[in-house]
Design a protein around this motif. Sequence first.
Motif, PDB file in Angstrom:
ATOM      1  N   GLU A  72       9.222   4.952  11.277  1.00 27.91           N
ATOM      2  CA  GLU A  72       9.420   3.541  11.634  1.00 27.91           C
ATOM      3  C   GLU A  72       8.120   2.760  11.473  1.00 27.91           C
ATOM      4  N   LEU A  73       7.007   3.358  11.914  1.00 26.52           N
ATOM      5  CA  LEU A  73       5.698   2.720  11.756  1.00 26.52           C
ATOM      6  C   LEU A  73       5.399   2.507  10.277  1.00 26.52           C
ATOM      7  N   GLU A  74       5.628   3.536   9.503  1.00 27.93           N
ATOM      8  CA  GLU A  74       5.364   3.451   8.067  1.00 27.93           C
ATOM      9  C   GLU A  74       6.207   2.346   7.415  1.00 27.93           C
ATOM     10  N   HIS A  75       7.470   2.291   7.764  1.00 30.06           N
ATOM     11  CA  HIS A  75       8.366   1.262   7.212  1.00 30.06           C
ATOM     12  C   HIS A  75       7.859  -0.145   7.561  1.00 30.06           C
ATOM     13  N   ALA A  76       7.483  -0.329   8.834  1.00 27.52           N
ATOM     14  CA  ALA A  76       6.982  -1.637   9.270  1.00 27.52           C
ATOM     15  C   ALA A  76       5.700  -2.010   8.526  1.00 27.52           C
ATOM     16  N   LEU A  77       4.805  -1.050   8.348  1.00 31.72           N
ATOM     17  CA  LEU A  77       3.559  -1.328   7.619  1.00 31.72           C
ATOM     18  C   LEU A  77       3.836  -1.685   6.169  1.00 31.72           C
ATOM     19  N   HIS A  78       4.749  -0.969   5.551  1.00 28.75           N
ATOM     20  CA  HIS A  78       5.082  -1.279   4.150  1.00 28.75           C
ATOM     21  C   HIS A  78       5.709  -2.657   4.027  1.00 28.75           C
ATOM     22  N   GLN A  79       6.524  -3.052   5.009  1.00 30.86           N
ATOM     23  CA  GLN A  79       7.102  -4.397   4.973  1.00 30.86           C
ATOM     24  C   GLN A  79       6.015  -5.449   5.106  1.00 30.86           C
ATOM     25  N   GLN A  80       5.047  -5.210   5.961  1.00 34.01           N
ATOM     26  CA  GLN A  80       3.987  -6.186   6.195  1.00 34.01           C
ATOM     27  C   GLN A  80       2.955  -6.209   5.067  1.00 34.01           C
ATOM     28  N   GLU A  83       3.550  -2.977  -1.285  1.00 34.04           N
ATOM     29  CA  GLU A  83       3.381  -1.698  -1.977  1.00 34.04           C
ATOM     30  C   GLU A  83       2.122  -1.689  -2.840  1.00 34.04           C
ATOM     31  N   GLU A  84       1.075  -2.322  -2.378  1.00 30.08           N
ATOM     32  CA  GLU A  84      -0.184  -2.305  -3.111  1.00 30.08           C
ATOM     33  C   GLU A  84      -0.644  -0.853  -3.253  1.00 30.08           C
ATOM     34  N   ALA A  85      -0.997  -0.461  -4.473  1.00 31.88           N
ATOM     35  CA  ALA A  85      -1.322   0.938  -4.777  1.00 31.88           C
ATOM     36  C   ALA A  85      -2.431   1.480  -3.873  1.00 31.88           C
ATOM     37  N   ARG A  86      -3.435   0.672  -3.604  1.00 28.40           N
ATOM     38  CA  ARG A  86      -4.553   1.121  -2.766  1.00 28.40           C
ATOM     39  C   ARG A  86      -4.083   1.427  -1.345  1.00 28.40           C
ATOM     40  N   PHE A  87      -3.228   0.587  -0.801  1.00 33.20           N
ATOM     41  CA  PHE A  87      -2.684   0.820   0.535  1.00 33.20           C
ATOM     42  C   PHE A  87      -1.806   2.071   0.550  1.00 33.20           C
ATOM     43  N   VAL A  88      -0.933   2.196  -0.443  1.00 34.18           N
ATOM     44  CA  VAL A  88      -0.019   3.331  -0.493  1.00 34.18           C
ATOM     45  C   VAL A  88      -0.806   4.641  -0.531  1.00 34.18           C
ATOM     46  N   LEU A  89      -1.828   4.714  -1.365  1.00 32.36           N
ATOM     47  CA  LEU A  89      -2.637   5.932  -1.472  1.00 32.36           C
ATOM     48  C   LEU A  89      -3.366   6.218  -0.159  1.00 32.36           C
ATOM     49  N   ALA A  90      -3.986   5.203   0.423  1.00 29.38           N
ATOM     50  CA  ALA A  90      -4.720   5.388   1.684  1.00 29.38           C
ATOM     51  C   ALA A  90      -3.771   5.819   2.798  1.00 29.38           C
ATOM     52  N   PHE A  91      -2.601   5.223   2.834  1.00 31.93           N
ATOM     53  CA  PHE A  91      -1.645   5.575   3.880  1.00 31.93           C
ATOM     54  C   PHE A  91      -1.141   7.001   3.703  1.00 31.93           C
ATOM     55  N   GLU A  92      -0.862   7.399   2.489  1.00 31.00           N
ATOM     56  CA  GLU A  92      -0.382   8.762   2.230  1.00 31.00           C
ATOM     57  C   GLU A  92      -1.429   9.790   2.657  1.00 31.00           C
ATOM     58  N   GLN A  93      -2.698   9.520   2.371  1.00 36.80           N
ATOM     59  CA  GLN A  93      -3.763  10.440   2.764  1.00 36.80           C
ATOM     60  C   GLN A  93      -3.889  10.510   4.288  1.00 36.80           C
ATOM     61  N   ALA A  94      -3.832   9.363   4.939  1.00 33.18           N
ATOM     62  CA  ALA A  94      -3.917   9.323   6.400  1.00 33.18           C
ATOM     63  C   ALA A  94      -2.706  10.005   7.025  1.00 33.18           C
ATOM     64  N   ARG A  95      -1.555   9.793   6.447  1.00 26.18           N
ATOM     65  CA  ARG A  95      -0.319  10.405   6.932  1.00 26.18           C
ATOM     66  C   ARG A  95      -0.407  11.924   6.844  1.00 26.18           C
ATOM     67  N   GLN A  96      -0.917  12.430   5.720  1.00 29.20           N
ATOM     68  CA  GLN A  96      -1.068  13.868   5.528  1.00 29.20           C
ATOM     69  C   GLN A  96      -2.027  14.457   6.571  1.00 29.20           C
ATOM     70  N   ARG A  97      -3.167  13.807   6.787  1.00 23.53           N
ATOM     71  CA  ARG A  97      -4.139  14.289   7.790  1.00 23.53           C
ATOM     72  C   ARG A  97      -3.544  14.247   9.189  1.00 23.53           C
ATOM     73  N   PHE A  98      -2.776  13.210   9.487  1.00 20.79           N
ATOM     74  CA  PHE A  98      -2.154  13.063  10.803  1.00 20.79           C
ATOM     75  C   PHE A  98      -1.256  14.256  11.113  1.00 20.79           C
ATOM     76  N   PHE A  99      -0.350  14.564  10.194  1.00 22.71           N
ATOM     77  CA  PHE A  99       0.580  15.657  10.435  1.00 22.71           C
ATOM     78  C   PHE A  99      -0.096  17.023  10.358  1.00 22.71           C
TER      79      PHE A  99
END
Length: 118
Positions: A72-80, A83-99
């Motif tokens: 849900e957090l990810e969806h809200a961030l993507h809406q706000q 889909e800028e490539a730099r954001f998507v890449l940074a978020f994916e890396q942070a998401r991977q480290r989080f889990f």
Amino acid sequence: MKFSLLAVGQQFDYEGERYIKSTPLIAHQVDTGEQRLIPRSANVVSTDTPAVAPTPANTRIEADQLQAAFAELEHALHQQLGEEARFVLAFEQARQRFFERLGLTAAVSPRPKDHSSS
């Protein structure tokens, strides 16, 4: 902790001496039994309190609940943020480290279709 937060009968340390709270404002020194007026706002160290506070039972969360909330957090961030490539890449890396940090496998989040011509 503040003296006022102690229960009557609870032991505590104050200014290097051990006391027992006997009334809301009075304590007795453990060794001598001498009474002492302790200000309600005085900082004391409870000797009855365990060193590590127990974790409340309601703070435990299941992995699937965590993953759903994260999605849900990810969806809200993507809406706000779009889909800028730099954001998507940074978020994916942070998401991977989080889990990884939690020892969980991240659920695959649904991605909006990329209709751009590459």
